[in-house]
Design a protein around this motif. Structure first.
Motif, PDB file in Angstrom:
ATOM      1  N   HIS A 124      45.821  54.953  45.414  1.00 18.02           N
ATOM      2  CA  HIS A 124      46.855  56.005  45.464  1.00 18.02           C
ATOM      3  C   HIS A 124      47.417  56.251  44.068  1.00 18.02           C
ATOM      4  O   HIS A 124      47.569  55.316  43.278  1.00 18.02           O
ATOM      5  N   ASP A 149      51.669  49.663  40.106  1.00 15.37           N
ATOM      6  CA  ASP A 149      51.617  50.313  41.430  1.00 15.37           C
ATOM      7  C   ASP A 149      51.686  51.825  41.269  1.00 15.37           C
ATOM      8  O   ASP A 149      52.747  52.379  41.283  1.00 15.37           O
ATOM      9  N   ASN A 150      50.631  52.574  41.079  1.00 18.57           N
ATOM     10  CA  ASN A 150      49.293  52.105  41.135  1.00 18.57           C
ATOM     11  C   ASN A 150      48.451  52.842  40.090  1.00 18.57           C
ATOM     12  O   ASN A 150      47.325  53.234  40.334  1.00 18.57           O
ATOM     13  N   GLU A 181      51.157  57.859  49.449  1.00 23.48           N
ATOM     14  CA  GLU A 181      50.993  56.503  50.000  1.00 23.48           C
ATOM     15  C   GLU A 181      52.362  55.892  50.226  1.00 23.48           C
ATOM     16  O   GLU A 181      52.629  55.265  51.244  1.00 23.48           O
ATOM     17  N   GLU A 182      53.242  56.118  49.243  1.00 21.01           N
ATOM     18  CA  GLU A 182      54.578  55.506  49.307  1.00 21.01           C
ATOM     19  C   GLU A 182      55.421  56.095  50.441  1.00 21.01           C
ATOM     20  O   GLU A 182      56.419  55.520  50.824  1.00 21.01           O
ATOM     21  N   ASP A 210      44.970  48.708  44.924  1.00 16.25           N
ATOM     22  CA  ASP A 210      46.405  48.961  44.811  1.00 16.25           C
ATOM     23  C   ASP A 210      47.073  47.763  44.145  1.00 16.25           C
ATOM     24  O   ASP A 210      47.028  46.667  44.675  1.00 16.25           O
ATOM     25  N   THR A 211      47.654  48.014  42.965  1.00 13.24           N
ATOM     26  CA  THR A 211      48.410  46.999  42.238  1.00 13.24           C
ATOM     27  C   THR A 211      47.470  45.889  41.751  1.00 13.24           C
ATOM     28  O   THR A 211      47.508  44.758  42.231  1.00 13.24           O
TER      29      THR A 211
HETATM   30 ZN   LIG Z   1      50.966  50.867  45.932  1.00 13.00          ZN
END
Ligand SMILES: [Zn+2]
Length: 421
Positions: A124, A149-150, A181-182, A210-211
Motif C-alpha cells: 500500500h 509504513d509503507n 489501506e489505512e 508492508d513495513t
Molecule cells: Zn501499513
C-alpha cells in the motif's frame, strides 16, 4: 482460540520439506539497486506527498509517481482502460467522498499454458496524511511521513518491477500499489472484488509488503497458515538467500493480504519490525535502512519467482468464515484508548508480550515493563493479540482496568489508567 505461536521450522517439518532444487537461482544472483530504493522511500515520504493521506493532493502525486516508475521499468499498465490506475471512491477526513486510485502494473508470464494465472505482489502507498485515519490525537495536523509504513514496501515493489520486467516467470506477476489501506484495506478489497466480477487473471497467491524498512536481522511472516507450502517456501528462501524469516501464527490480519485471504487466496504479509514511530509523524525516511530494503528485495524476488514458476497449485487451507480472517479493529471507529506499549508480534506463548513501553505513557505510569506478558485485561483472559485488541476496544480513555501479567515467572497484578490514542 489462544493460538499460541508454533515453531514451524521443527525437525518433523524439515524432514518432510520438499522444495524443488532451483539451480537457476544460484546463477541469477539478483542485484538490486539500493540507491534507487532509498530514493523512492525519500520521495514518497517527503513533504511534497503530504503523508499520502486521503483527500490530499499528495496522494494523487504519489499515484502518478508510482505509475511513472512502473513505466520506466518497462512494466505494462494493469488498471482501467489501458491505464495504470484503478479508481474507487472512499470516505475522506471530513465525511467527504474522495476518488482514490490503486496503481497496477502487469508483467506477462512467459508460459502460455499458465496464461491467465497471476501472482499479486502488493504494497500500500497511502498513509495517514495529516493524521487521518486513525492517527494519535496529539499529532493531528502534522504530516505523517509513513516511510517504513509503507514507502518501504512500495520501494521494494518498484525494484521488483525493474528486476522482473527483465526476467518474467511463467505466471504473470501483477504489481499492485494499493490505496486506502489505512482506511480498512479498501483499495485491496476493491481490487479483489473487481477481479472476481471480471476475472482477467486467476490469482495464484498474494505476497504483501508492508513495513519492511526497519527489519532487525529477520522478517516476520503473517498469514503462513493460508497454504500448506508457505513454511517450506520460507525454509527454502532462507537456504538460498540467507535472509532470515520467522512465521507468526497469530492472526493479525492488519494489512492488505487479508483482502486475498477473505477471497480464499493464499496470501502472506512480509513485515520488518515494530517501532515506537508506528503511525506517528516520526516514521521518517532517515530511519529506514538500506540493508533492510536489500534483504526484503532479495527475499521478495525469491518468493515471487518461485510462485511464478511453481508447477503445482498451492494447497489452500483457509477455513471458510474463520473469525480469524477479520482484521483486528485498529481502524477508524476502532479503539480509542492507548496503553503506550508495543507488543512483541513474534511472541509464541499465551498472552501478549510487551516489547517496548513509551516514556510517560499509561503503561509506564502503571509500571509495565518490556518482557511482561499480559494474560488478563479488566477481568477477561487475553490469550493473543486479537483478544487483547478486542478487549481494549471496549474501554474509553481514563478507564481504570486491572491487568494480570507475568514477569520473571511470577504472576502479578496492577491497575492501569488507559490513555487516549
Ligand atoms: Zn501499513
Amino acid at each position: 482460540m489462544g493460538s499460541p505461536l508454533t515453531a514451524i521450522l521443527d525437525e518433523t517439518v524439515t524432514s518432510s520439506a520438499k522444495l524443488e532444487p532451483r539451480p537457476a537461482l544460484a546463477e541469477l544472483k539478483p542485484v538490486f539497486n539500493g540507491t534507487r530504493m532509498m530514493a523512492a522511500v525519500k520521495k514518497l515520504a517527503s513533504e511534497e506527498f503530504e503523508g499520502r493521506g486521503i483527500g490530499t493532493e499528495g496522494l494523487a502525486k504519489a499515484a502518478a509517481y508510482i505509475a511513472d516508475e512502473l513505466k520506466k521499468a518497462g512494466v505494462k499498465p494493469g488498471g482501467d482502460n489501458g491505464s495504470y490506475f484503478q479508481e474507487l471512491r472512499v470516505e475522506g477526513p471530513n465525511g467527504t467522498s474522495e476518488q482514490v486510485k490503486n496503481v497496477i502494473g502487469i508483467i506477462a508470464g512467459n508460459n502460455p499454458k499458465l496464461a491467465g494465472q497471476s501472482v499479486i505482489l502488493s504494497a500500500h502507498y497511502d498513509h495517514l496524511g495529516h493524521g487521518w485515519p486513525g492517527g494519535h490525537g496529539r499529532f493531528k495536523g502534522q504530516v505523517h511521513a509513513g516511510a517504513d509504513d509503507n514507502a518501504s514496501g512500495v520501494a521494494v515493489l518498484l525494484e521488483m518491477a525493474h528486476s522482473l520486467a527483465k526476467s518474467a516467470p511463467e505466471r504473470s506477476i501483477i504489481l499492485l500499489a494499493s490505496t486506502a489501506e489505512e482506511s480498512g484495506l479498501l483499495g485491496a478489497r476493491h481490487y479483489v472484488k473487481a477481479e472476481k466480477d471480471h476475472p482477467t487473471e486467476q490469482i495464484f497467491a498474494n505476497v504483501n509488503l508492508d513495513t519492511i524498512g526497519r527489519a532487525d536481522d529477520k522478517f516476520l511472516i503473517f498469514g503462513s497458515s493460508s497454504a500448506r507450502e508457505w513454511p517450506f517456501i520460507f525454509m527454502g528462501t532462507t537456504m538460498t538467500t540467507g535472509v532470515k524469516t520467522q512465521l507468526v501464527q497469530q492472526a493479525i490480519n492488519a494489512s492488505d493480504h487479508t483482502a486475498f485471504l477473505e477471497a480464499g487466496i493464499p496470501a502472506i504479509h512480509i513485515f520488518g519490525a515494530a517501532s515506537a514511530d508506528y503511525h506517528r509523524p516520526s516514521d521518517t525516511a532517515d530511519k529506514v535502512s538500506l540493508s533492510s530494503l536489500m534483504q526484503a528485495a532479495t527475499l521478495t524476488k525469491e518468493i515471487v519467482a518461485y510462485l511464478g514458476n511453481r508447477p503445482e497449485p498451492m494447497t489452500v487451507q483457509i477455513k471458510a468464515a474463520d473469525p480469524a480472517a477479520a482484521p483486528v479493529a485498529t481502524r477508524p471507529g476502532g479503539r480509542t484508548v492507548s496503553t503506550g506499549t508495543m507488543p512483541d508480534f513474534a511472541f509464541s506463548g499465551v498472552g501478549v508480550k510487551i516489547s517496548q513501553v513509551s516514556a510517560n505513557s499509561a503503561g509506564a505510569k502503571a509500571g509495565l515493563k518490556p518482557g511482561d506478558i499480559i494474560t488478563s485485561l479488566g477481568g477477561t483472559p487475553v490469550a493473543n493479540l486479537r483478544e487483547y485488541s478486542t478487549e481494549l476496544g471496549k474501554y474509553s480513555p481514563g478507564d481504570k482496568i486491572d491487568i494480570i501479567f507475568t514477569r520473571d515467572g511470577h504472576i502479578l497484578t496492577l491497575e492501569l489508567e488507559l490513555g487516549k490514542r
